[in-house]
Design a protein around this motif. Sequence first.
Motif, mmCIF file in Angstrom:
data_model
loop_
_atom_site.group_PDB
_atom_site.id
_atom_site.type_symbol
_atom_site.label_atom_id
_atom_site.label_comp_id
_atom_site.label_asym_id
_atom_site.label_seq_id
_atom_site.Cartn_x
_atom_site.Cartn_y
_atom_site.Cartn_z
ATOM 1 N N ARG A 156 -28.990 -23.835 87.069
ATOM 2 C CA ARG A 156 -27.732 -24.787 87.376
ATOM 3 C C ARG A 156 -27.761 -25.203 88.484
ATOM 4 N N GLY A 157 -27.012 -25.942 89.241
ATOM 5 C CA GLY A 157 -26.877 -26.277 90.553
ATOM 6 C C GLY A 157 -27.789 -27.195 90.806
ATOM 7 N N LEU A 158 -28.257 -27.230 91.962
ATOM 8 C CA LEU A 158 -29.293 -28.069 92.400
ATOM 9 C C LEU A 158 -30.557 -28.128 91.623
ATOM 10 N N VAL A 159 -30.967 -26.954 90.899
ATOM 11 C CA VAL A 159 -32.109 -26.937 90.250
ATOM 12 C C VAL A 159 -31.871 -27.974 88.827
ATOM 13 N N ASN A 160 -30.976 -28.174 88.542
ATOM 14 C CA ASN A 160 -30.714 -29.011 87.259
ATOM 15 C C ASN A 160 -30.754 -30.446 87.448
ATOM 16 N N PRO A 161 -31.716 -31.012 86.958
ATOM 17 C CA PRO A 161 -31.920 -32.565 87.122
ATOM 18 C C PRO A 161 -30.935 -33.448 86.799
ATOM 19 N N ARG A 162 -29.905 -33.091 86.031
ATOM 20 C CA ARG A 162 -28.490 -33.889 85.727
ATOM 21 C C ARG A 162 -27.658 -34.219 86.703
ATOM 22 N N ARG A 185 -31.610 -47.571 78.037
ATOM 23 C CA ARG A 185 -31.127 -46.386 78.878
ATOM 24 C C ARG A 185 -30.118 -46.643 80.025
ATOM 25 N N TRP A 186 -29.873 -47.886 80.209
ATOM 26 C CA TRP A 186 -29.139 -48.049 81.690
ATOM 27 C C TRP A 186 -27.435 -47.783 81.247
ATOM 28 N N GLY A 187 -26.925 -47.572 82.117
ATOM 29 C CA GLY A 187 -25.483 -46.876 81.943
ATOM 30 C C GLY A 187 -24.356 -46.971 82.955
ATOM 31 N N ALA A 188 -23.356 -46.232 83.000
ATOM 32 C CA ALA A 188 -22.319 -46.635 84.041
ATOM 33 C C ALA A 188 -22.940 -46.181 85.527
ATOM 34 N N SER A 189 -23.900 -45.345 85.472
ATOM 35 C CA SER A 189 -24.518 -44.892 86.730
ATOM 36 C C SER A 189 -25.727 -45.776 87.180
ATOM 37 N N GLY A 190 -25.780 -46.739 86.419
ATOM 38 C CA GLY A 190 -27.111 -47.631 86.983
ATOM 39 C C GLY A 190 -28.138 -47.396 86.112
ATOM 40 N N MET A 191 -29.458 -48.176 86.486
ATOM 41 C CA MET A 191 -30.584 -48.155 85.770
ATOM 42 C C MET A 191 -31.580 -47.000 86.129
ATOM 43 N N ASP A 192 -31.108 -46.193 86.805
ATOM 44 C CA ASP A 192 -32.286 -45.405 87.389
ATOM 45 C C ASP A 192 -32.122 -43.726 86.807
ATOM 46 N N ALA A 193 -33.380 -43.227 86.784
ATOM 47 C CA ALA A 193 -33.519 -41.650 86.520
ATOM 48 C C ALA A 193 -33.912 -41.041 88.086
ATOM 49 N N VAL A 194 -33.169 -39.972 88.268
ATOM 50 C CA VAL A 194 -33.260 -39.528 89.699
ATOM 51 C C VAL A 194 -33.701 -37.995 89.569
#
Length: 555
Positions: A137-143, A403-412
Amino acid sequence: MLTALSIRNIVLIEALDLAFGPGLGVLTGETGAGKSILLDALGLVLGNRADTALVRAGEEQASVTATFEFAELPGGLAEALEDAEVELEPGEALIIRRRVKADGGSKAFVNDQPVGVALLRTLAVSLVELHGQHDDRGLVNPRGHRALLDRYAGADVAGVAMAWDDWRKAGAKLAEARADIEQAKLDQDLLLAHLAELTAIEPEAGEEETLANARSDMQKGEKLAGDLEDLRTVWDGSDSPLAALRVAARKLDRIAPEHPLLAEALGALDRAVIEAGEAEEKLQGAAEAMQHDPAELDRIETRLFELRALARKHSCQVDDLPEVMQAMRRKLDAIEQGDADLADLEAAERKAHEVYRARAEALHATRVTAAVRLDEAVAAELAPLKLDAARFRTAVAEQPEERWGASGMDAVEFLIATNPGADFAPLNKIASGGELSRFILALKVALAEQGGAATVIFDEIDRGVGGAVASAIGERLARLAGEGGQLLAVTHSPQVAARGRTHYMIAKSSEGTVTKTSVMLLDAEGRQEEIARMLSGAEITNEARAQADRLLEGV
């Protein structure tokens, strides 16, 4: 932050009450003393699975109570408590209690209010961030990586979210209008047919009652025709009773002046003639009203049948048929107007899409720029942590439109490569737990994150390192804890232990067949002795004590 932890009957811990403060707190002790038990106990109030093996042998139940206090309640925590209808007054401590029975089952309470374990997991995100050997969890989780990068960049995510909501609403209106028009066009032929049928009949409000009354009168007239014909002889002809009565009245009128009684008789006879005349008029009117006309009766019955058949067809009352006609005309007008309205909705949707895309592209550029800065900041932290051969990269990938959404168009996602020439891989795919913890430490230092959990715990982040690297880890942990934060570190390193503002020693003792784990808050002398033990091993030497003093003085 976590201010108190009370444990009862968890594995080797019979009864333990701990108080915690801000800054860096370190927990030390010999291997096997029970540090993992302490973390397992804390995990219960954070929503971990209630394993009955945690209940101390011979006891019916175990419990853990954690107290958290905040200068200001974090937003996510406040929302979760509100959704769960748990009231927390400003300045009031948040007390979470978990009870586990030896025969299975557990109960959870927040400020003495029974709650589901799912709520504890939700609260845990804002309360405690744990980084250990098997952290997922935490910083390890890409979400959470995109939100961390946005916070680091100071990005305008709210503006993008607002534009996304506007675009989504405009798209929903357009889709609804298209569906309505499509359905209306499918119904258009049927509407035209129904309207033509109604127009041909042209029903009127109140018509059914009028026709029904007329039909009833005709039917009664047919039945009473003989009686009415017989009554007509009373008035018709020169020899009818009414004619004779009128002749008598005229004769009496000539002699009435001769005597008062004759005058009275004439008055009565006149009244009779008048009443009889009125009766004649009413009978004539009734006869006309109830006149039996077979053709007209057939027309009325046909009209009533048609009207009532249409009312059944459209599931309404006969008097409602005119409004049904108007509603059909409005629907047909809407079909004609729909194409013009659709053009306006399409234009509004295109404009909302353009606004969203412009803001999302600006956010993408901000993220890409911030990712470069973050990569450089993390890289600067790696070498002192003995990760100089490793590389870190923040991957910002533009996603397809669906796959765009309220957080924009990027996967980080945060990626790492631990060896020269190795491919980048996600943080949670790294092989070494010790390396993972140090990567997380480097990332947290680079982010200087202010919006994470209230309490951060590192479990044996110094595993497998020593000397200058351990000292660098301790320095960064203390810096990360700062003045107002709270960070707890389970450590085997004297260099890390020396950096702690508070120091807890975990020890295991045995009396006969009974083994217990205890935790003691060390004073200055106790800290020197514990750090000396960590330096020298089983036998504490004066040299080790002197080295412990140097470590403590160096911080």
